[in-house]
Scaffold this motif. Structure first.
Motif, PDB file in Angstrom:
ATOM      1  N   LEU A 137       0.822  -1.204   0.000  1.00  0.00           N
ATOM      2  CA  LEU A 137       0.000   0.000   0.000  1.00  0.00           C
ATOM      3  C   LEU A 137       0.859   1.258   0.000  1.00  0.00           C
ATOM      4  CD1 LEU A 137      -2.824   1.261   0.125  1.00  0.00           C
ATOM      5  CD2 LEU A 137      -2.666   1.127   2.625  1.00  0.00           C
ATOM      6  N   VAL A 138       1.904   1.281   0.805  1.00  0.00           N
ATOM      7  CA  VAL A 138       2.806   2.438   0.862  1.00  0.00           C
ATOM      8  C   VAL A 138       3.490   2.635  -0.494  1.00  0.00           C
ATOM      9  CG1 VAL A 138       4.953   3.306   1.882  1.00  0.00           C
ATOM     10  CG2 VAL A 138       3.155   2.388   3.354  1.00  0.00           C
ATOM     11  N   ILE A 139       3.927   1.548  -1.103  1.00  0.00           N
ATOM     12  CA  ILE A 139       4.571   1.645  -2.419  1.00  0.00           C
ATOM     13  C   ILE A 139       3.581   2.206  -3.444  1.00  0.00           C
ATOM     14  CG2 ILE A 139       5.450   0.283  -4.365  1.00  0.00           C
ATOM     15  CD1 ILE A 139       6.942  -1.420  -2.326  1.00  0.00           C
ATOM     16  N   LEU A 140       2.357   1.699  -3.451  1.00  0.00           N
ATOM     17  CA  LEU A 140       1.357   2.188  -4.396  1.00  0.00           C
ATOM     18  C   LEU A 140       1.055   3.672  -4.188  1.00  0.00           C
ATOM     19  CD1 LEU A 140      -1.134  -0.827  -4.544  1.00  0.00           C
ATOM     20  CD2 LEU A 140       0.387  -0.017  -6.355  1.00  0.00           C
ATOM     21  N   ILE A 141       1.072   4.126  -2.958  1.00  0.00           N
ATOM     22  CA  ILE A 141       0.850   5.552  -2.687  1.00  0.00           C
ATOM     23  C   ILE A 141       2.045   6.380  -3.144  1.00  0.00           C
ATOM     24  CG2 ILE A 141       0.604   7.267  -0.838  1.00  0.00           C
ATOM     25  CD1 ILE A 141      -1.138   5.127   0.632  1.00  0.00           C
ATOM     26  N   PRO A 201       0.788   2.074 -11.380  1.00  0.00           N
ATOM     27  CA  PRO A 201       1.713   1.894 -12.487  1.00  0.00           C
ATOM     28  C   PRO A 201       1.044   1.779 -13.857  1.00  0.00           C
ATOM     29  CG  PRO A 201       1.418  -0.205 -11.406  1.00  0.00           C
ATOM     30  CD  PRO A 201       0.590   0.803 -10.646  1.00  0.00           C
ATOM     31  N   ALA A 202      -0.297   1.794 -13.903  1.00  0.00           N
ATOM     32  CA  ALA A 202      -0.985   1.706 -15.198  1.00  0.00           C
ATOM     33  C   ALA A 202      -0.563   2.850 -16.109  1.00  0.00           C
ATOM     34  CB  ALA A 202      -2.498   1.715 -15.001  1.00  0.00           C
ATOM     35  N   SER A 203      -0.351   4.023 -15.545  1.00  0.00           N
ATOM     36  CA  SER A 203       0.046   5.186 -16.347  1.00  0.00           C
ATOM     37  C   SER A 203       1.401   4.967 -17.006  1.00  0.00           C
ATOM     38  CB  SER A 203       0.076   6.441 -15.477  1.00  0.00           C
ATOM     39  OG  SER A 203       0.995   6.292 -14.409  1.00  0.00           O
ATOM     40  N   TRP A 204       2.299   4.292 -16.311  1.00  0.00           N
ATOM     41  CA  TRP A 204       3.638   4.039 -16.871  1.00  0.00           C
ATOM     42  C   TRP A 204       3.543   3.091 -18.058  1.00  0.00           C
ATOM     43  CZ3 TRP A 204       6.132   2.712 -11.509  1.00  0.00           C
ATOM     44  CH2 TRP A 204       6.161   3.868 -10.723  1.00  0.00           C
ATOM     45  N   TRP A 205       2.722   2.061 -17.915  1.00  0.00           N
ATOM     46  CA  TRP A 205       2.512   1.088 -18.991  1.00  0.00           C
ATOM     47  C   TRP A 205       1.904   1.795 -20.200  1.00  0.00           C
ATOM     48  CZ3 TRP A 205      -2.252  -1.051 -20.862  1.00  0.00           C
ATOM     49  CH2 TRP A 205      -2.099  -2.173 -21.675  1.00  0.00           C
ATOM     50  N   LEU A 206       0.912   2.660 -19.955  1.00  0.00           N
ATOM     51  CA  LEU A 206       0.267   3.418 -21.018  1.00  0.00           C
ATOM     52  C   LEU A 206       1.256   4.345 -21.716  1.00  0.00           C
ATOM     53  CD1 LEU A 206      -2.441   4.265 -22.400  1.00  0.00           C
ATOM     54  CD2 LEU A 206      -2.616   6.013 -20.617  1.00  0.00           C
ATOM     55  N   ALA A 207       2.046   5.071 -20.939  1.00  0.00           N
ATOM     56  CA  ALA A 207       3.034   5.996 -21.513  1.00  0.00           C
ATOM     57  C   ALA A 207       4.045   5.250 -22.375  1.00  0.00           C
ATOM     58  CB  ALA A 207       3.740   6.769 -20.409  1.00  0.00           C
ATOM     59  N   ASN A 262      -3.711   8.629 -14.926  1.00  0.00           N
ATOM     60  CA  ASN A 262      -3.297   9.344 -13.721  1.00  0.00           C
ATOM     61  C   ASN A 262      -2.975   8.401 -12.568  1.00  0.00           C
ATOM     62  OD1 ASN A 262      -3.709  11.999 -14.814  1.00  0.00           O
ATOM     63  ND2 ASN A 262      -5.896  11.573 -14.681  1.00  0.00           N
ATOM     64  N   VAL A 263      -3.029   7.103 -12.820  1.00  0.00           N
ATOM     65  CA  VAL A 263      -2.820   6.119 -11.759  1.00  0.00           C
ATOM     66  C   VAL A 263      -1.635   5.225 -12.103  1.00  0.00           C
ATOM     67  CG1 VAL A 263      -3.874   4.247 -10.430  1.00  0.00           C
ATOM     68  CG2 VAL A 263      -5.316   6.126 -11.283  1.00  0.00           C
ATOM     69  N   ILE A 293       4.303   5.749  -5.457  1.00  0.00           N
ATOM     70  CA  ILE A 293       4.503   5.825  -6.915  1.00  0.00           C
ATOM     71  C   ILE A 293       3.534   6.796  -7.585  1.00  0.00           C
ATOM     72  CG2 ILE A 293       5.560   3.545  -7.045  1.00  0.00           C
ATOM     73  CD1 ILE A 293       2.976   2.477  -8.265  1.00  0.00           C
ATOM     74  N   GLN A 294       2.470   7.194  -6.893  1.00  0.00           N
ATOM     75  CA  GLN A 294       1.549   8.172  -7.468  1.00  0.00           C
ATOM     76  C   GLN A 294       2.207   9.548  -7.622  1.00  0.00           C
ATOM     77  OE1 GLN A 294      -1.160   6.714  -8.751  1.00  0.00           O
ATOM     78  NE2 GLN A 294      -0.307   4.925  -7.690  1.00  0.00           N
ATOM     79  N   PHE A 295       3.302   9.754  -6.926  1.00  0.00           N
ATOM     80  CA  PHE A 295       4.024  11.026  -7.009  1.00  0.00           C
ATOM     81  C   PHE A 295       4.985  11.091  -8.199  1.00  0.00           C
ATOM     82  CE2 PHE A 295       2.699  10.762  -2.579  1.00  0.00           C
ATOM     83  CZ  PHE A 295       2.087  12.003  -2.426  1.00  0.00           C
ATOM     84  N   PHE A 296       4.949  10.075  -9.063  1.00  0.00           N
ATOM     85  CA  PHE A 296       5.791  10.021 -10.250  1.00  0.00           C
ATOM     86  C   PHE A 296       4.905   9.883 -11.494  1.00  0.00           C
ATOM     87  CE2 PHE A 296       8.229   8.486  -6.671  1.00  0.00           C
ATOM     88  CZ  PHE A 296       9.390   9.236  -6.762  1.00  0.00           C
ATOM     89  N   PRO A 297       4.241  11.004 -11.867  1.00  0.00           N
ATOM     90  CA  PRO A 297       3.314  10.942 -13.005  1.00  0.00           C
ATOM     91  C   PRO A 297       4.048  10.856 -14.339  1.00  0.00           C
ATOM     92  CG  PRO A 297       3.527  13.199 -12.260  1.00  0.00           C
ATOM     93  CD  PRO A 297       4.325  12.344 -11.295  1.00  0.00           C
ATOM     94  N   ILE A 298       3.296  10.451 -15.348  1.00  0.00           N
ATOM     95  CA  ILE A 298       3.859  10.387 -16.699  1.00  0.00           C
ATOM     96  C   ILE A 298       3.869  11.777 -17.318  1.00  0.00           C
ATOM     97  CG2 ILE A 298       3.173   7.998 -17.075  1.00  0.00           C
ATOM     98  CD1 ILE A 298       0.820   9.078 -18.799  1.00  0.00           C
ATOM     99  N   ASP A 299       4.703  11.941 -18.318  1.00  0.00           N
ATOM    100  CA  ASP A 299       4.787  13.199 -19.052  1.00  0.00           C
ATOM    101  C   ASP A 299       3.727  13.184 -20.154  1.00  0.00           C
ATOM    102  OD1 ASP A 299       5.479  15.517 -20.364  1.00  0.00           O
ATOM    103  OD2 ASP A 299       7.381  14.758 -21.137  1.00  0.00           O
ATOM    104  N   LYS A 300       2.767  14.084 -20.030  1.00  0.00           N
ATOM    105  CA  LYS A 300       1.700  14.167 -21.036  1.00  0.00           C
ATOM    106  C   LYS A 300       1.890  15.373 -21.952  1.00  0.00           C
ATOM    107  CE  LYS A 300      -1.742  12.069 -17.995  1.00  0.00           C
ATOM    108  NZ  LYS A 300      -3.032  12.284 -17.316  1.00  0.00           N
TER     109      LYS A 300
END
Length: 176
Positions: free
Chosen positions: A14-18, A74-80, A71-72, A20-27
């Motif tokens: 849970l801490v890891i998932l929280i 690690p799904a955002s990283w996969w998408l990027a 915006n979430v 990693i939200q502070f590392f957004p993808i570049d849009k």
């Protein structure tokens, strides 16, 4: 004892998932002109333009419409990563920047991946974006039109080579 380890592990995840939200993808999107865009440059029939936009543009242009899950992590990283790879392979927003030979090669690949192999659009994309699911008829419509564009590009490229004199394509013109 076992239950405490599971709770500790769950809390750690849970801490890891929280965090990693502070590392957004570049849009951010590089500057580009509509005059370099594939649809503007090739002026396809409306049906083809709609198919290309709904099935291809999210990953293969600068006109990406980012869904909520972008915006979430690690799904955002996969998408990027998918979008970056898609734009690297073929970017419809910079279509006119391709040499004629390279454009013909890109269209040939599109014909293969959309038509013959039916690998595009990617299945995970179509699971979420039902508008991107192509019927056999839509695939044929796209690939037939892509073939028309390829023949036109190839004819212009052949003319340009003959005018240039040596008739030898550069590495870029070969599509590498």
């Amino acid at each position: 004892m076992f239950s405490k380890k599971i709770k500790t592990f769950g809390l750690f995840i849970l801490v890891i998932l929280i965090v990693i939200q502070f590392f957004p993808i570049d849009k951010s999107v590089p500057e580009s002109s509509m005059s370099t865009d594939f649809i503007t440059a090739t002026n396809p029939p409306a049906e083809v333009a709609n198919l290309v936009k709904s099935a291809c543009y999210d990953c293969h242009s600068y006109q990406t419409k980012y869904p909520w899950y972008s915006n979430v992590a690690p799904a955002s990283w996969w998408l990027a990563d998918h979008i970056d790879d898609g734009r690297d392979e073929l970017n419809f927003s910079t279509w006119t920047d391709y040499s004629p030979k390279k454009a013909a090669h890109k269209i040939k690949e599109a014909i293969e991946l959309v038509g013959d192999e039916q690998e595009m659009p990617l299945p995970p994309y179509t699971w979420i974006h039902s508008e991107a699911r192509l019927t056999d008829k839509q695939r044929k419509t796209l690939t037939d039109w892509f073939q028309t564009i390829r023949e036109d590009i190839q004819a212009r490229a052949d003319t340009a080579l003959n005018v240039a004199g040596d008739g030898k394509p550069t590495e870029d013109e070969e599509g590498h």
